[in-house]
Design an enzyme around this catalytic site. Structure first.
Site, mmCIF file in Angstrom:
data_model
loop_
_atom_site.group_PDB
_atom_site.id
_atom_site.type_symbol
_atom_site.label_atom_id
_atom_site.label_comp_id
_atom_site.label_asym_id
_atom_site.label_seq_id
_atom_site.Cartn_x
_atom_site.Cartn_y
_atom_site.Cartn_z
ATOM 1 C CB THR A 193 55.331 48.250 35.143
ATOM 2 O OG1 THR A 193 55.942 47.576 34.088
ATOM 3 C CG2 THR A 193 54.159 49.237 34.537
ATOM 4 C CD GLU A 341 50.879 50.151 34.526
ATOM 5 O OE1 GLU A 341 50.849 50.526 35.535
ATOM 6 O OE2 GLU A 341 51.172 49.053 34.067
ATOM 7 C CE LYS A 450 41.278 32.414 37.494
ATOM 8 N NZ LYS A 450 42.583 32.831 36.979
ATOM 9 C CD1 TRP A 455 37.786 32.533 40.155
ATOM 10 C CD2 TRP A 455 37.633 34.884 39.934
ATOM 11 N NE1 TRP A 455 37.946 32.947 38.871
ATOM 12 C CE2 TRP A 455 37.905 34.358 38.901
ATOM 13 C CE3 TRP A 455 37.826 36.280 40.084
ATOM 14 C CZ2 TRP A 455 38.016 35.028 37.506
ATOM 15 C CZ3 TRP A 455 38.141 37.166 38.895
ATOM 16 C CH2 TRP A 455 38.074 36.407 37.583
HETATM 17 P P1 AMP Z 1 52.856 49.428 40.946
HETATM 18 O O1 AMP Z 1 52.686 49.777 39.420
HETATM 19 O O2 AMP Z 1 54.191 48.723 41.001
HETATM 20 O O3 AMP Z 1 52.838 50.493 41.672
HETATM 21 O O4 AMP Z 1 51.952 48.255 41.326
HETATM 22 C C1 AMP Z 1 50.527 48.672 41.281
HETATM 23 C C2 AMP Z 1 49.776 47.199 41.837
HETATM 24 O O5 AMP Z 1 49.824 47.266 43.422
HETATM 25 C C3 AMP Z 1 48.233 47.669 41.425
HETATM 26 O O6 AMP Z 1 47.858 47.183 40.121
HETATM 27 C C4 AMP Z 1 47.781 46.630 42.677
HETATM 28 O O7 AMP Z 1 47.738 45.466 42.313
HETATM 29 C C5 AMP Z 1 48.784 46.753 43.826
HETATM 30 N N1 AMP Z 1 48.210 47.618 44.897
HETATM 31 C C6 AMP Z 1 48.582 49.237 44.912
HETATM 32 N N2 AMP Z 1 47.832 49.473 45.842
HETATM 33 C C7 AMP Z 1 46.961 48.474 46.683
HETATM 34 C C8 AMP Z 1 46.362 48.664 47.562
HETATM 35 N N3 AMP Z 1 46.052 49.554 48.540
HETATM 36 N N4 AMP Z 1 45.571 47.272 47.882
HETATM 37 C C9 AMP Z 1 45.894 46.278 47.137
HETATM 38 N N5 AMP Z 1 47.106 45.990 46.107
HETATM 39 C C10 AMP Z 1 47.418 47.408 45.554
#
Ligand code: AMP
Length: 552
Positions: A193, A341, A450, A455
């Site tokens: 991550t 994940e 917040k 929210w």
């Molecule tokens: P990563 O693990 O770096 O791919 O990041 C995942 C995170 O990216 C998710 O938990 C979301 O917070 C954000 N994310 C992924 N796709 C979207 C989407 N279509 N809209 C908003 N947030 C997204």
């Protein structure tokens, strides 16, 4: 009583061999890191993967060992995607945009025995090894992914003095390999991550999870990838397996177009046009670059190009982006959600039959949602105490997911439970679920503002602000407030040449958002910080504006 069907393991090896047998002429086109266009096919990829597996065996790689890569979307990276897991080893694709400390941490933590890199990253690796020699001590070999003619002129005196050349390494090897029949739960891929807090954490995919994810993503209601498609993943192979495209394209036999190191709107446009791409996948900033390039060409008519869908994920797709892509290319902008994940596909936005006759604006209200989970992914939303919230499209809470391609524990942290008592994983996102199953991300749990016990969604505010004609990028962060706990600050990067004022922006928002959501102030910046995966880096913005005080 058990059924009497065969218990064949689900292996990436089957994907590679199936493609070689049934789609051997299926084309793989790469904008080569060395320049020019390189063409190959699934048959050749399988043969070269076998050669690579022999070479890796000779270098001492055995089952369970890790190979790390710092590499773009190219055919050589695809060969690593096939050879390494099919041998029973683990492919750890590293995001080169992470901080040097994080990169070195990952190399050490994954216990990589061999490090492959594109030419682009040779100076980076040299610097990293000079700065963090201990973290690289387990790396026995380094391989530069090019041919002899393009190897750097001199590596003497650098940390890569003994680096091997990819083409030389595999050249003399046999093009068949006796792939082992692995347990389907064998580890195949390791992605870390981006770790906005603490050290990066490793999601360890298995053959089984990868095959199931690929099968699911080919289906029409997911990415809808078939033999008739030409697929261009712009989302990098160094981030969550390029959303599964190295495997689902091989499975379906679609033509695969890999943009290499050239991350410009011009390259994307030329490949879409020249190679006839029908599906392309990327984060919003990629599509903004593509649209800007089209604009710089004087807005040529792109509606006749074969492109049918742009898959947008990684961060929220604003209505203005969806509209521009759809109008400019006469194609569908398909919003999708996922995370490292979740392999990553967790939801894809496809309209239902009952939506066909809706007005454009009613349809847009659906398109901006992050979509519905494919079969296999289960979702629920819960409050801070873990109580399930209603699927009414209004209540929002922590988004929890479970399924066969969702992480159950982080790499080397199996003693740390990350699931709730129903085996759901907490995504860290805050969302709603509606009665039709559409999930809408309201915010990252740490980004939601917040205000007075209620929210405010930073994403919603940003999406609306992005519709203002002078706005290139928008970010909203919470600023401490004596009365309301937090209030929103809107940070704007104007389009080149544009000079919007606070009143222009607030005037535009007026009537489009609830009054109490109105940002308490608007500030303009000339550069927006981004994370290693192209998202707005809110941590940096919070740092920059940590002493900001509202004047009203
Ligand atoms: P990563 O693990 O770096 O791919 O990041 C995942 C995170 O990216 C998710 O938990 C979301 O917070 C954000 N994310 C992924 N796709 C979207 C989407 N279509 N809209 C908003 N947030 C997204």
């Amino acid at each position: 009583m058990l059924g009497l069907m065969q218990d064949q393991p689900l292996l990436i090896t089957n994907i590679m061999e199936y493609a070689a047998l049934n789609h051997k002429d299926g084309e793989i086109v790469t904008k080569a890191v060395e320049g020019g266009i390189h063409r190959t096919n699934y048959g050749e990829i399988a043969k070269r993967s076998a050669k690579l597996a022999h070479a890796l065996t000779k270098l001492g790689l055995t089952q369970g060992d890790c190979v790390s890569t710092l590499a773009w979307n190219t055919y050589r990276h695809l060969e690593l995607y096939m050879a390494v897991p099919c041998m029973g080893a683990i492919l750890n694709t590293i995001n080169p945009r992470l901080f040097p400390q994080q990169l070195s941490y990952i190399v050490e933590h994954s216990e990589a025995k061999i490090l492959f890199m594109d030419l682009t990253f040779v100076p980076l690796v040299d610097k990293l090894i000079q700065a963090f020699p201990d973290q690289f001590s387990a790396v026995k070999h380094m391989v530069i992914m090019t041919d002899r003619a393009h190897m750097p002129a001199s590596l003497s005196g650098t940390a890569l003095e003994n680096a091997l050349c990819y083409e030389e390494l595999i050249e003399a090897e046999e093009d068949t390999y006796d792939w082992p029949k692995l347990d389907e739960n064998t580890a195949a891929g390791l992605c870390y991550t981006s770790g906005t807090t603490g050290e990066p954490k490793g999601a360890l995919y298995s053959h089984r999870s990868t095959v199931l994810h690929s099968l699911s993503s080919c289906s029409k209601d997911s990415l809808g990838i078939s033999k008739d498609d030409t697929v261009m993943p712009i989302v990098p192979m160094f981030h969550v397996n390029a959303w599964g495209t190295p495997y689902n394209t091989a499975m379906s036999g679609s033509k695969l177009v890999l943009p290499g190191a050239d991350m410009t709107g011009e390259n994307f446009y030329n490949l879409i046009k020249d190679e006839g791409c029908t599906i392309s996948l990327g984060v919003p900033t990629i599509w903004l670059a593509l649209l800007q390039h089209v604009n710089s060409l004087g807005d040529p008519d792109c509606t006749q190009l074969p492109i049918q869908s742009f898959v947008i994920g990684g961060s929220a797709a604003a209505p203005s982006l969806i509209e521009s892509l759809e109008k400019t290319f006469n194609a569908a902008a398909v919003h999708a959600w996922g995370m490292t994940e979740t392999s990553p596909l967790g939801s894809v936005n496809r309209q239902l039959a009952k939506h066909v006759n809706l007005t454009d604006s009613e349809k847009m209200a659906i398109k901006v949602k992050q979509g519905r989970p494919p079969f296999g992914v289960e979702m629920k939303i819960v409050d801070d105490e873990g109580n399930k919230l209603p699927r009414d499209g209004v209540a929002f809470g922590r988004l929890m997911v479970r399924g066969p391609w969702v992480t159950k524990a982080y790499f080397k942290q199996t003693d740390h439970n990350i699931l709730d008592d129903e085996d759901y994983f907490d995504t860290g996102d805050v969302s709603t679920l509606d009665p039709d199953g559409y999930m809408t991300i309201v915010d990252r749990s740490k980004d939601v503002i917040k205000s007075g016990g209620e929210w405010i969604s930073s994403i919603d505010l940003e999406n609306v602000a992005l519709g203002q004609a002078d706005v290139a990028e928008a970010a909203v962060i919470g600023i401490a407030h004596p009365k309301w706990q937090e209030r929103p600050l809107l940070i704007i990067l104007p389009k080149p040449g544009a000079n919007p004022t606070k009143d222009d922006i607030l005037g535009y928002l007026d009537g489009k958002i609830a009054k109490w959501w109105t940002p308490d102030d608007v500030v303009f910046i000339d550069q927006m910080p981004h994370t290693a995966t192209g998202k707005i880096q809110k941590r940096d913005l919070r740092e920059t504006f940590k002493d900001f005080k509202f004047t009203t």
